[in-house]
Design an enzyme around this catalytic site. Sequence first.
Site, PDB file in Angstrom:
ATOM      1  N   LYS A   1       0.816  -1.225   0.000  1.00  0.00           N
ATOM      2  CA  LYS A   1       0.000   0.000   0.000  1.00  0.00           C
ATOM      3  C   LYS A   1       0.840   1.261   0.000  1.00  0.00           C
ATOM      4  O   LYS A   1       0.457   2.261  -0.588  1.00  0.00           O
ATOM      5  CB  LYS A   1      -0.952   0.010   1.199  1.00  0.00           C
TER       6      LYS A   1
ATOM      7  N   LYS B   1     -10.432  -3.402  -3.929  1.00  0.00           N
ATOM      8  CA  LYS B   1     -11.333  -2.260  -4.011  1.00  0.00           C
ATOM      9  C   LYS B   1     -10.664  -1.075  -4.667  1.00  0.00           C
ATOM     10  O   LYS B   1     -11.321  -0.217  -5.231  1.00  0.00           O
ATOM     11  CB  LYS B   1     -11.745  -1.845  -2.592  1.00  0.00           C
TER      12      LYS B   1
ATOM     13  N   LYS C   1      -4.231  -9.393  -6.831  1.00  0.00           N
ATOM     14  CA  LYS C   1      -5.506  -9.801  -6.225  1.00  0.00           C
ATOM     15  C   LYS C   1      -6.611  -8.800  -6.569  1.00  0.00           C
ATOM     16  O   LYS C   1      -6.336  -7.628  -6.821  1.00  0.00           O
ATOM     17  CB  LYS C   1      -5.340 -10.026  -4.720  1.00  0.00           C
TER      18      LYS C   1
END
Length: 332
Positions: A111, A197, A194
């Site tokens: 992230k 969102k 993956k």
Amino acid sequence: MQRIFSGVQPTGNLHLGNYLGAIRNWVRLQNQYECIFCMVDQHAITVWQDPKDLIRNTREVAAGMIAAGIDPEKNVLFNQSTVPAHAQLAWIFNCVARMGWLNRMTQFKEKAGKHKENASVGLFAYPNLMSADILVYKATHVPVGEDQKQHLELARDTAQKFNNDYGVDFFPLPEPLIFGAATRVMSLRDGAKKMSKSDESDYSRINMTDDADTIALKVRKAKTDLFPMPDSLEGLDERPEASNLLGIYAALSDRDKAEVMAQFAGRQFSEFKAELVDLAVSVLGPINTEMKRLMDDTTHIDAILKKGAERANAIAQPIIRDVYDIVGFLRP
Ligand code: AMP
Ligand code: TRP
């Protein structure tokens, strides 16, 4: 006593990975355990969230859970910020967990990306808040997708270190529950990433709010290769996109991958995709309709979350009080 805790970030775009990796499993566990399910809004703001969107997304995740079959009477459903004990325990865990442990967390590395220096302190400390979420209820089991395994190991290490440091047998070591044919659903555009969102391409995921036409379009456009369905699972080792679609089909139909493969062996992926569309629409269609209905009446959702917050606070408050005593915080 066996108690479940799990959470979802209200960051929009609730998707098929959330459903197959997490929410659907929760629906199945609600009859065997006492369950607490949380919209983790405090985790969400570790990266920027527009305040209006955060409110809307918090309600939408709650609607998604209820529409998927989670009974809000039987289970505790609430948003994290309504129970201050999470943040209170997270601070203590910031002082128990070690920098070295957090430095190893792959989700932070993914992230924060190349701009580590620019990431929020909250994003780095995120796993400690997650440990607090679980342990402030002394939860024993945590049903999640594969990607949360490392965070759960950290929660166990933190619980253990707290118990050792203070010479108590206070926190249980929570067990992950990772099961089903799709514990890690991959992007429809890239079998190495993956489904998430935050992927900028909406074609990478099937959202729980997508209608039938959108689902059909996304499945038809999903990346595959030129080969037909093989007749053995080894034939899929080098074909991540094909393997992913097969896993999604298996999970949606509640069968195992080998069985579904045998049914389609030798057939083209275009045929397989047509059947996958029908299956996905038949499972997600009713959930989608119910979600929309629930989102039209926010007062009903808010009443559920308010009641959930009261129930969650009633469990967490005595536990955080005990923790404060153990740590030596004076109660004058
Ligand atoms: P998040 O969207 O990160 O808040 O995740 C909520 C839950 O969904 C967690 O239990 C995750 O492990 C699970 N989850 C998220 N993405 C996926 C995915 N692509 N495949 C399977 N499970 C997932
Ligand atoms: N970190 C989880 C995710 O991104 C969400 C989460 C927060 C969670 N607190 C939790 C999951 C506690 C399980 C238990 O998916």
